[in-house]
Design a protein around this motif. Sequence first.
Motif, PDB file in Angstrom:
ATOM      1  N   ALA A 172     -32.810  -4.726  69.324  1.00 52.02           N
ATOM      2  CA  ALA A 172     -34.055  -5.457  69.581  1.00 52.02           C
ATOM      3  C   ALA A 172     -34.297  -5.711  71.060  1.00 52.02           C
ATOM      4  O   ALA A 172     -35.008  -6.630  71.423  1.00 52.02           O
ATOM      5  CB  ALA A 172     -34.044  -6.784  68.834  1.00 52.02           C
ATOM      6  N   GLY A 173     -33.691  -4.916  71.935  1.00 55.89           N
ATOM      7  CA  GLY A 173     -33.924  -5.073  73.358  1.00 55.89           C
ATOM      8  C   GLY A 173     -33.419  -6.378  73.924  1.00 55.89           C
ATOM      9  O   GLY A 173     -33.961  -6.886  74.907  1.00 55.89           O
ATOM     10  N   LEU A 174     -32.369  -6.944  73.315  1.00 54.30           N
ATOM     11  CA  LEU A 174     -31.827  -8.207  73.822  1.00 54.30           C
ATOM     12  C   LEU A 174     -31.205  -8.025  75.199  1.00 54.30           C
ATOM     13  O   LEU A 174     -31.226  -8.939  76.021  1.00 54.30           O
ATOM     14  CB  LEU A 174     -30.770  -8.749  72.854  1.00 54.30           C
ATOM     15  N   GLN A 175     -30.630  -6.862  75.452  1.00 51.24           N
ATOM     16  CA  GLN A 175     -29.934  -6.609  76.711  1.00 51.24           C
ATOM     17  C   GLN A 175     -30.488  -5.345  77.356  1.00 51.24           C
ATOM     18  O   GLN A 175     -30.489  -4.273  76.753  1.00 51.24           O
ATOM     19  CB  GLN A 175     -28.439  -6.432  76.448  1.00 51.24           C
ATOM     20  N   LEU A 176     -30.990  -5.474  78.589  1.00 50.81           N
ATOM     21  CA  LEU A 176     -31.498  -4.322  79.325  1.00 50.81           C
ATOM     22  C   LEU A 176     -30.355  -3.679  80.097  1.00 50.81           C
ATOM     23  O   LEU A 176     -29.628  -4.350  80.828  1.00 50.81           O
ATOM     24  CB  LEU A 176     -32.606  -4.753  80.286  1.00 50.81           C
ATOM     25  N   ASN A 177     -30.203  -2.356  79.928  1.00 50.80           N
ATOM     26  CA  ASN A 177     -29.149  -1.611  80.624  1.00 50.80           C
ATOM     27  C   ASN A 177     -29.766  -0.371  81.271  1.00 50.80           C
ATOM     28  O   ASN A 177     -29.896   0.673  80.633  1.00 50.80           O
ATOM     29  CB  ASN A 177     -28.056  -1.180  79.642  1.00 50.80           C
ATOM     30  N   ILE A 178     -30.171  -0.490  82.538  1.00 50.60           N
ATOM     31  CA  ILE A 178     -30.731   0.646  83.256  1.00 50.60           C
ATOM     32  C   ILE A 178     -30.060   0.773  84.621  1.00 50.60           C
ATOM     33  O   ILE A 178     -29.626  -0.218  85.214  1.00 50.60           O
ATOM     34  CB  ILE A 178     -32.260   0.540  83.435  1.00 50.60           C
ATOM     35  N   GLY A 179     -29.953   2.001  85.089  1.00 53.65           N
ATOM     36  CA  GLY A 179     -29.392   2.276  86.406  1.00 53.65           C
ATOM     37  C   GLY A 179     -30.140   3.421  87.053  1.00 53.65           C
ATOM     38  O   GLY A 179     -30.667   4.301  86.369  1.00 53.65           O
ATOM     39  N   GLY A 180     -30.192   3.443  88.376  1.00 54.76           N
ATOM     40  CA  GLY A 180     -30.880   4.496  89.107  1.00 54.76           C
ATOM     41  C   GLY A 180     -29.944   5.222  90.039  1.00 54.76           C
ATOM     42  O   GLY A 180     -28.841   4.748  90.337  1.00 54.76           O
ATOM     43  N   ARG A 181     -30.365   6.408  90.477  1.00 59.70           N
ATOM     44  CA  ARG A 181     -29.606   7.204  91.444  1.00 59.70           C
ATOM     45  C   ARG A 181     -28.203   7.525  90.921  1.00 59.70           C
ATOM     46  O   ARG A 181     -27.248   7.595  91.688  1.00 59.70           O
ATOM     47  CB  ARG A 181     -29.510   6.475  92.787  1.00 59.70           C
ATOM     48  N   GLY A 182     -28.054   7.704  89.605  1.00 58.61           N
ATOM     49  CA  GLY A 182     -26.764   8.041  89.032  1.00 58.61           C
ATOM     50  C   GLY A 182     -25.812   6.874  88.899  1.00 58.61           C
ATOM     51  O   GLY A 182     -24.637   7.058  88.568  1.00 58.61           O
ATOM     52  N   LEU A 183     -26.272   5.648  89.123  1.00 58.68           N
ATOM     53  CA  LEU A 183     -25.409   4.467  89.069  1.00 58.68           C
ATOM     54  C   LEU A 183     -25.245   3.973  87.634  1.00 58.68           C
ATOM     55  O   LEU A 183     -26.086   4.213  86.774  1.00 58.68           O
ATOM     56  CB  LEU A 183     -25.999   3.359  89.950  1.00 58.68           C
ATOM     57  N   ASP A 184     -24.160   3.252  87.388  1.00 62.02           N
ATOM     58  CA  ASP A 184     -23.830   2.748  86.059  1.00 62.02           C
ATOM     59  C   ASP A 184     -24.916   1.796  85.565  1.00 62.02           C
ATOM     60  O   ASP A 184     -25.251   0.821  86.235  1.00 62.02           O
ATOM     61  CB  ASP A 184     -22.488   2.015  86.138  1.00 62.02           C
ATOM     62  N   PRO A 185     -25.491   2.046  84.371  1.00 63.14           N
ATOM     63  CA  PRO A 185     -26.566   1.177  83.862  1.00 63.14           C
ATOM     64  C   PRO A 185     -26.067  -0.117  83.222  1.00 63.14           C
ATOM     65  O   PRO A 185     -26.898  -0.954  82.867  1.00 63.14           O
ATOM     66  CB  PRO A 185     -27.259   2.045  82.795  1.00 63.14           C
ATOM     67  N   ASN A 186     -24.770  -0.303  83.052  1.00 64.99           N
ATOM     68  CA  ASN A 186     -24.258  -1.431  82.274  1.00 64.99           C
ATOM     69  C   ASN A 186     -24.777  -2.759  82.808  1.00 64.99           C
ATOM     70  O   ASN A 186     -24.541  -3.130  83.944  1.00 64.99           O
ATOM     71  CB  ASN A 186     -22.721  -1.424  82.295  1.00 64.99           C
ATOM     72  N   ARG A 187     -25.522  -3.472  81.965  1.00 69.89           N
ATOM     73  CA  ARG A 187     -26.092  -4.793  82.273  1.00 69.89           C
ATOM     74  C   ARG A 187     -26.966  -4.774  83.536  1.00 69.89           C
ATOM     75  O   ARG A 187     -27.130  -5.786  84.210  1.00 69.89           O
ATOM     76  CB  ARG A 187     -25.011  -5.854  82.371  1.00 69.89           C
ATOM     77  N   THR A 188     -27.514  -3.616  83.889  1.00 72.38           N
ATOM     78  CA  THR A 188     -28.438  -3.475  85.024  1.00 72.38           C
ATOM     79  C   THR A 188     -27.835  -4.061  86.303  1.00 72.38           C
ATOM     80  O   THR A 188     -28.553  -4.614  87.143  1.00 72.38           O
ATOM     81  CB  THR A 188     -29.788  -4.153  84.706  1.00 72.38           C
ATOM     82  N   ALA A 189     -26.515  -3.938  86.461  1.00 79.92           N
ATOM     83  CA  ALA A 189     -25.824  -4.589  87.579  1.00 79.92           C
ATOM     84  C   ALA A 189     -26.154  -3.963  88.925  1.00 79.92           C
ATOM     85  O   ALA A 189     -25.967  -4.598  89.970  1.00 79.92           O
ATOM     86  CB  ALA A 189     -24.310  -4.544  87.348  1.00 79.92           C
ATOM     87  N   ASN A 190     -26.649  -2.718  88.939  1.00 83.98           N
ATOM     88  CA  ASN A 190     -26.943  -2.056  90.206  1.00 83.98           C
ATOM     89  C   ASN A 190     -28.398  -2.202  90.630  1.00 83.98           C
ATOM     90  O   ASN A 190     -28.817  -1.610  91.624  1.00 83.98           O
ATOM     91  CB  ASN A 190     -26.568  -0.571  90.112  1.00 83.98           C
ATOM     92  N   PHE A 191     -29.174  -2.958  89.863  1.00 86.07           N
ATOM     93  CA  PHE A 191     -30.529  -3.346  90.261  1.00 86.07           C
ATOM     94  C   PHE A 191     -30.561  -4.864  90.464  1.00 86.07           C
ATOM     95  O   PHE A 191     -29.928  -5.609  89.724  1.00 86.07           O
ATOM     96  CB  PHE A 191     -31.553  -2.990  89.179  1.00 86.07           C
ATOM     97  N   ASN A 192     -31.303  -5.291  91.472  1.00 81.91           N
ATOM     98  CA  ASN A 192     -31.633  -6.707  91.581  1.00 81.91           C
ATOM     99  C   ASN A 192     -32.767  -6.992  90.590  1.00 81.91           C
ATOM    100  O   ASN A 192     -33.832  -6.381  90.688  1.00 81.91           O
ATOM    101  CB  ASN A 192     -32.065  -7.051  93.001  1.00 81.91           C
ATOM    102  N   THR A 193     -32.530  -7.842  89.599  1.00 85.06           N
ATOM    103  CA  THR A 193     -33.534  -8.095  88.562  1.00 85.06           C
ATOM    104  C   THR A 193     -34.250  -9.413  88.841  1.00 85.06           C
ATOM    105  O   THR A 193     -33.621 -10.441  89.093  1.00 85.06           O
ATOM    106  CB  THR A 193     -32.892  -8.140  87.164  1.00 85.06           C
ATOM    107  N   ARG A 194     -35.591  -9.358  88.755  1.00 82.28           N
ATOM    108  CA  ARG A 194     -36.412 -10.531  89.054  1.00 82.28           C
ATOM    109  C   ARG A 194     -37.521 -10.697  88.028  1.00 82.28           C
ATOM    110  O   ARG A 194     -37.909  -9.742  87.355  1.00 82.28           O
ATOM    111  CB  ARG A 194     -37.025 -10.431  90.453  1.00 82.28           C
ATOM    112  N   GLN A 195     -38.013 -11.911  87.947  1.00 80.61           N
ATOM    113  CA  GLN A 195     -39.167 -12.247  87.115  1.00 80.61           C
ATOM    114  C   GLN A 195     -40.170 -12.963  88.001  1.00 80.61           C
ATOM    115  O   GLN A 195     -39.870 -14.010  88.582  1.00 80.61           O
ATOM    116  CB  GLN A 195     -38.738 -13.138  85.953  1.00 80.61           C
ATOM    117  N   ASN A 196     -41.351 -12.383  88.148  1.00 83.11           N
ATOM    118  CA  ASN A 196     -42.380 -12.934  89.044  1.00 83.11           C
ATOM    119  C   ASN A 196     -41.852 -13.184  90.448  1.00 83.11           C
ATOM    120  O   ASN A 196     -42.245 -14.138  91.122  1.00 83.11           O
ATOM    121  CB  ASN A 196     -42.965 -14.226  88.465  1.00 83.11           C
TER     122      ASN A 196
END
Length: 395
Positions: A172-196
Amino acid sequence: MKLKDYSILILLILTWSISYAQSYQISGTVSDNITGTAIENVAIYDKNAGQLAITDINGKYRFETTQKELTLIWFSYEYVVLEESLTINNDIIKNVQLQQLGEELTAIELTVRKEKLFQLERLKDVEGTSIYAGKKTEVVLIENSTANLAANNARQIFNQVAGLNIYQNDDAGLQLNIGGRGLDPNRTANFNTRQNGYDISADVLGYPESYYAPPAEGLQSIQVIRGAASLQYGTQFGGLVNFVMKEPHQSKPLELITRNTIGSNGLYTNFTSLSGTSGKWSYYTFFNYKKGDGFRPNSQFESKNIYAHVGYQFNDQTKVTGEITYLNYLAQQAGGLNDRQFEENPFQSNRERNWFEVDWFLYNLKFSHDFTEDTKFTFNAFGLQAQRNALGFRT
């Protein structure tokens, strides 16, 4: 060289810099080519940079640019798209007339027009007080998406963003797991995640994993900016993912929207929102509930998400807003399978005791003031009180 010569040289450099950075004002009126009436909410785009302006109730628009060559697009759902190239040497008054669509569009044709609009959307070099010049940017317009928003399906939501790695480990999309540039997507740790524009991960520098993903039904867009930017938005190598929430309805004091979704494996979701504007006050709030059993045994989940936004507009230049977000979910984890177990039965589960719980509370206070069109000030005060628990047993 004498001091007088230096003064003349500096004066020439300053004069050249001012003329080089000169901006031109483009304005005009958009009207119907048959009736001559003004057309409201026509979006004006730079074909390469994105949206520049939108017409008001009188069909008027205005924006400034420093470019000498522009390809402008006037877009409205009820009219034929108009595209025109301009050479700019001074301020221009550009009045245009749009031709009404001469046929009734089907849903498929409307989707195609929305996709054309989506392809135009990019972040400008400067958005508010954020600078994105020199960065690769994509903006996912949720309204135009054909994704399953109730299930927060990341593979569908980000399907037009090239180069992302995506894990999907819940139903149900409870946990977002994405990564860019070949980086590990686990828990989106390689992106700075923001809301507004403010951080929603546990610790930006020390523990950047994100355990909270805003529901897609409450989003206006998702901004994806590639590459680290240090002090601007964090040191993560992947870049920035900013979830832009929906804004309050501008012309109604109260708008109520509720959606209920039922799916396989006991899936049930409810999304209910309230929105409106009264005088100088505006608000937007929603409640999102999800529960389901998962496609494997021992994979049930339940989630509750509340968001509230309140704004007060002092005048055209000054505004203050406050936001709170609360998320609580409990999910049972069915456990991993080795190759032999997967070949025998990929739907089996060998764990009953594993549970994962997240309790996330965000708050934000924002003050913004525009001194001029080129000088803006924004102050953000935000905080996070959160915990996550991995439970080895539950009674």
